[in-house]
Design a protein around this motif. Structure first.
Motif, mmCIF file in Angstrom:
data_model
loop_
_atom_site.group_PDB
_atom_site.id
_atom_site.type_symbol
_atom_site.label_atom_id
_atom_site.label_comp_id
_atom_site.label_asym_id
_atom_site.label_seq_id
_atom_site.Cartn_x
_atom_site.Cartn_y
_atom_site.Cartn_z
ATOM 1 N N VAL A 5 0.847 -1.195 0.000
ATOM 2 C CA VAL A 5 0.000 0.000 0.000
ATOM 3 C C VAL A 5 0.878 1.239 0.000
ATOM 4 N N GLU A 6 0.454 2.256 -0.743
ATOM 5 C CA GLU A 6 1.065 3.580 -0.669
ATOM 6 C C GLU A 6 0.009 4.571 -0.201
ATOM 7 N N VAL A 7 0.402 5.393 0.752
ATOM 8 C CA VAL A 7 -0.495 6.378 1.357
ATOM 9 C C VAL A 7 0.053 7.764 1.056
ATOM 10 N N TYR A 8 -0.867 8.696 0.732
ATOM 11 C CA TYR A 8 -0.440 10.040 0.349
ATOM 12 C C TYR A 8 -0.390 10.953 1.568
ATOM 13 N N PHE A 9 0.751 11.673 1.693
ATOM 14 C CA PHE A 9 0.925 12.677 2.737
ATOM 15 C C PHE A 9 1.248 14.000 2.068
ATOM 16 N N PRO A 10 0.414 15.005 2.217
ATOM 17 C CA PRO A 10 0.668 16.301 1.568
ATOM 18 C C PRO A 10 2.059 16.826 1.905
ATOM 19 N N GLY A 11 2.746 17.248 0.871
ATOM 20 C CA GLY A 11 4.090 17.773 1.043
ATOM 21 C C GLY A 11 5.178 16.732 0.905
ATOM 22 N N TYR A 12 4.845 15.442 1.054
ATOM 23 C CA TYR A 12 5.842 14.387 0.998
ATOM 24 C C TYR A 12 5.541 13.332 -0.062
ATOM 25 N N GLY A 13 4.349 13.373 -0.641
ATOM 26 C CA GLY A 13 4.021 12.421 -1.686
ATOM 27 C C GLY A 13 3.561 11.084 -1.137
ATOM 28 N N TRP A 14 3.780 10.033 -1.933
ATOM 29 C CA TRP A 14 3.313 8.693 -1.595
ATOM 30 C C TRP A 14 4.366 7.945 -0.780
ATOM 31 N N ILE A 15 3.929 7.368 0.354
ATOM 32 C CA ILE A 15 4.802 6.644 1.268
ATOM 33 C C ILE A 15 4.319 5.201 1.355
ATOM 34 N N SER A 16 5.268 4.256 1.315
ATOM 35 C CA SER A 16 4.923 2.831 1.296
ATOM 36 C C SER A 16 4.671 2.285 2.701
ATOM 37 N N PHE A 17 3.664 1.390 2.772
ATOM 38 C CA PHE A 17 3.366 0.623 3.976
ATOM 39 C C PHE A 17 3.065 -0.802 3.544
ATOM 40 N N ASP A 18 3.495 -1.770 4.361
ATOM 41 C CA ASP A 18 3.329 -3.176 4.005
ATOM 42 C C ASP A 18 2.635 -3.916 5.141
ATOM 43 N N PRO A 19 1.336 -4.209 5.001
ATOM 44 C CA PRO A 19 0.607 -4.877 6.086
ATOM 45 C C PRO A 19 0.740 -6.399 6.085
#
Length: 729
Positions: free
Chosen positions: A514-528
């Motif tokens: 999964v990639e989650v969007y954070f304003p100012g930093y773009g898409w950040i990866s998470f692996d559940p």
């Protein structure tokens, strides 16, 4: 159809042995060609079984010295009958022109195996064998082809030698008598066994040299003729839930990755393929249009100016760039797999594109994705930076990454329950990632059919699955909380081969996260997804790393050898040559100064004692002269010793005394020509007394030289003196 057993008398003659060896070599040539074609996996099972049975039966006949020939009228009937079957094969059974044609060629080959009578039949079988190897070269890029081709080359050399021997034997006007002694046949077999591998190796070396210097006009393998691959379905713009799980059950090699400076496998990265943002409950898709990537020439493309992921507004700290090379297996996919965050891609491609999901695609049909290099910045913002990120999302993010299908009523309460203790979007994402990892099981046992609501079935009933279910559940629950998210399909970093400093990425390393969007930093990866069980390393797996190293070299320097490789190879050779020349020049300069210093010291020493050094130089010159003429001196000493004691070696002593006698007569004017025999030389001597003495000397010489008579050898010195006395009269 005639079946007979060859007689042993026929095998005794050399021509019959040549014929038998030729038939065996041609049979092995056909076997190598067919085995190479079977190894590609392009033949159906019935064809493999039937043709294999026919070839093995032919081998049995050869081993038992039996002869089975199909009558020529039967051959014609069988061929006409197969023409009708060919139409049925094309229209009903195979359904493909290429497959039906391959079946036809194999049928003709089998018929020729049992009906070869003339040279043209043998030539036809050899050509068919070569065509099978050529077809295998088109259908496979595996390194096992090299071994099969080497075996084919060896048998081709043997067959060509024996074919020429058959031709020469047939044209010979003088026939050798048959013999029951089979030593000649064994000697011929040993000679073939020794010469053929040497010739095959020399041919391969010559072909290798030509291959590396031949100008490259294309690159890569012939992907247009390769078979469709299951991996491509997991990295398209529409992926059904469960597809990645099917890929994970394969251990097939997907790609090799080499990171500059990484000699010990220090990285654990994810290699992004495609991003998916629309989910209908069973299928993820990506409807985004693609746009062309900016090229800066020489096959280099700037990704940082095209993707949306890389447009960060806040600094994340120091950059962490890595440069890596990827060597792909033929996946029949136009997706580039890259580490986040890619900045530059380089390869022999004319046109690339990206979509708004930051996936990179190859739009060059003549150069499929095979080998490429890239630079990525793997630095990530810290948790404190992400916790402080605002919730002010761009409109296009809210529009594209909050879409939801029909969601079970239990999903939203569960999402709120999991994130109840979190006060910001980062903590909500992290706690949900941790919850899925610890409360659900990992399995590759796929359901027989995808449920109508796959996410609800995974969360509340099955509670186990593979990475796609974990990633889909997390993305959907985050979207119910208003947090933009998307699913990414790609690969995890696989096993590290310390022999080649490359990561081995297999189908079992396929992954979704999964990639989650954070304003100012773009898409950040998470692996559940929880970690899958790891396999124990064994001695066999270690030995397979050597096989992989060979396969990697084959793919890198043979299959994908192009103008870039040729340029790099030439550039490296030039640099190495210049470096070697500089080292030699530096060595010469250093030793030149040393030699000059030694010469000055020697000059001063010699000048101080000229007599002593002059005497030493004279002694040294004498010793050098003796060493240079040691062979001549030894032969002279040995000749004098044998001349004085001829009984020890009568033949050699006779030769020495005869040469002395001819040299003595030559000084008188009677020179012996090399073409004259000792008896003919007597006629050339005009003086009767001398001729009589020489005749007696010659008689004793021949008895000692050719008969080994010690008594005659002992008489030669005395007779030599008589001739010498006659000369002085």
């Amino acid at each position: 159809m005639a079946l007979a057993r060859s007689s042993q008398s026929e095998i005794a003659s050399v021509p019959s042995a040549v014929q038998r060896y030729f038939e065996v070599a041609l049979y092995l040539l056909v076997l190598c060609g067919f085995g190479t074609l079977v190894s590609t996996g392009g033949l159906d099972l019935p064809t493999v079984l039937l043709v294999s049975a026919a070839i093995l039966f032919r081998g049995y006949l050869l081993a038992t010295h039996r002869i089975l020939l199909i009558p020529e009228d039967w051959t014609t009937t069988l061929t006409l009958g197969y023409v009708a079957f060919y139409l049925a094969d094309y229209l009903v059974f195979s359904g493909l022109f290429v497959t039906a044609t391959v079946h036809l060629v194999l049928f003709v080959m089998v018929v020729r195996l049992f009906s070869s009578r003339r040279d043209r039949d043998y030539y036809f079988l050899a050509v068919i064998s070569f065509l099978m190897v050529l077809a295998a070269a088109v259908l496979t890029v595996d390194s096992t082809f090299l071994l099969a081709f080497a075996a084919f080359m060896l048998m081709a050399v043997v067959a060509c030698i024996l074919m020429e021997m058959r031709h020469a034997t047939g044209k010979a006007t003088v026939r050798a008598n048959s013999s029951s002694d089979d030593s000649a046949q064994r000697q011929m077999a040993f000679s073939l066994a020794g010469a053929s591998p040497l010739l095959a190796v020399l041919i391969m070396l010559g072909a290798t040299a030509i291959f590396f210097v031949l100008p490259r006009i294309s690159t890569g393998y012939l992907s247009a003729f390769a078979r469709s691959h299951e991996f491509s379905t997991g990295f398209s713009d529409q992926v059904q839930l469960g597809r990645i799980g099917e890929i994970q059950q394969s251990s097939s090699l997907v790609m090799h990755i080499q990171i500059d400076g990484d000699l010990h496998g220090a990285y654990d990265l994810k290699w992004r393929g495609v991003t998916l943002n629309v989910f209908d409950g069973k299928t993820w898709s990506n409807p985004h249009a693609q746009h062309v990537v900016t090229s800066v020439g020489s096959g280099r493309f700037l990704l940082s100016q095209n993707g949306t992921q890389w447009r960060r507004l806040q600094p994340v700290g120091a950059t962490q760039p890595i440069h890596y090379r990827v060597l792909m297996e033929p996946l029949i996919s136009n997706v580039f797999f890259l580490a986040p965050t890619p900045r530059l891609l380089q390869g022999n491609y004319r046109l690339l594109s990206m979509d708004n999901g930051d996936a990179v695609f190859d739009l060059d049909p003549e150069h499929p994705v095979g080998r490429y290099e890239a630079t990525s910045d793997i630095s990530q913002p810290s948790p404190s930076q992400l916790r402080a990120a605002s919730n002010d999302y761009p409109p296009e993010i809210l529009l594209n990454y909050l879409q939801l299908p029909h969601v079970d009523d239990r999903v939203l309460p569960l999402a709120k329950q999991i994130t109840a203790t979190a006060s910001n979007n980062y903590d909500k994402t992290a706690v949900m990632e941790r919850y899925l990892r610890t409360h659900f099981g990992y399995t590759l046992q796929l359901p027989r059919s995808v449920p109508r609501d796959a996410v609800a079935n995974f969360l509340f009933e099955r509670k186990q699955g593979h990475c796609e279910y974990f990633a889909s559940a997390m993305a959907i629950m985050l979207r119910t909380l208003g947090i933009p998210s998307r699913v990414v399909n790609g690969f995890r970093t696989g096993e590290f081969n310390d022999l080649t400093s490359q990561y081995l990425v297999r189908g079992s390393n396929a992954h979704s996260w999964v990639e989650v969007y954070f304003p100012g930093y773009g898409w950040i990866s998470f692996d559940p997804t929880p970690a899958a069980p790891t396999e124990m390393r064994t001695g066999w797996s270690r030995s397979m790393l050597y096989v992989d190293a060979l396969a990697s070299f084959w793919r890198e320097w043979v299959i994908n050898y192009d103008k870039g490789h040729q340029y790099n190879l030439g550039h490296a050779a030039k640099d190495n040559g210049l470096e070697l020349l500089q080292r030699a020049r530096g060595w010469a300069q250093r030793h030149h100064e040393t030699l000059l210093s030694a010469a000055r010291r020697t000059s001063r020493t010699v000048s101080g004692a000229p007599v002593k050094w002059g005497f030493g130089a004279a002694v040294m010159a004498v010793l050098l002269a003796l060493a240079a003429n040691a062979g001549k001196l030894w032969r002279a000493f040995r000749s004098r010793r044998l001349a004085t004691r001829p009984e020890r070696s009568p033949s050699l002593a006779a030769t020495i005394w005869y040469e002395r006698m001819t040299r003595m007569l030559a000084r008188r004017g009677w020179r012996k020509s090399p073409a004259h025999t000792p008896s003919e030389f007597l006629i050339c001597i005009p003086d009767e007394a001398t001729r009589k003495s020489v005749a007696e000397f010659t008689q004793h010489y021949e008895s000692a030289r050719f008969g080994g008579s010690a008594e005659d050898a002992q008489r030669l010195p005395e007779l030599y003196e008589e001739i010498s006395t006659t000369e002085r009269r």
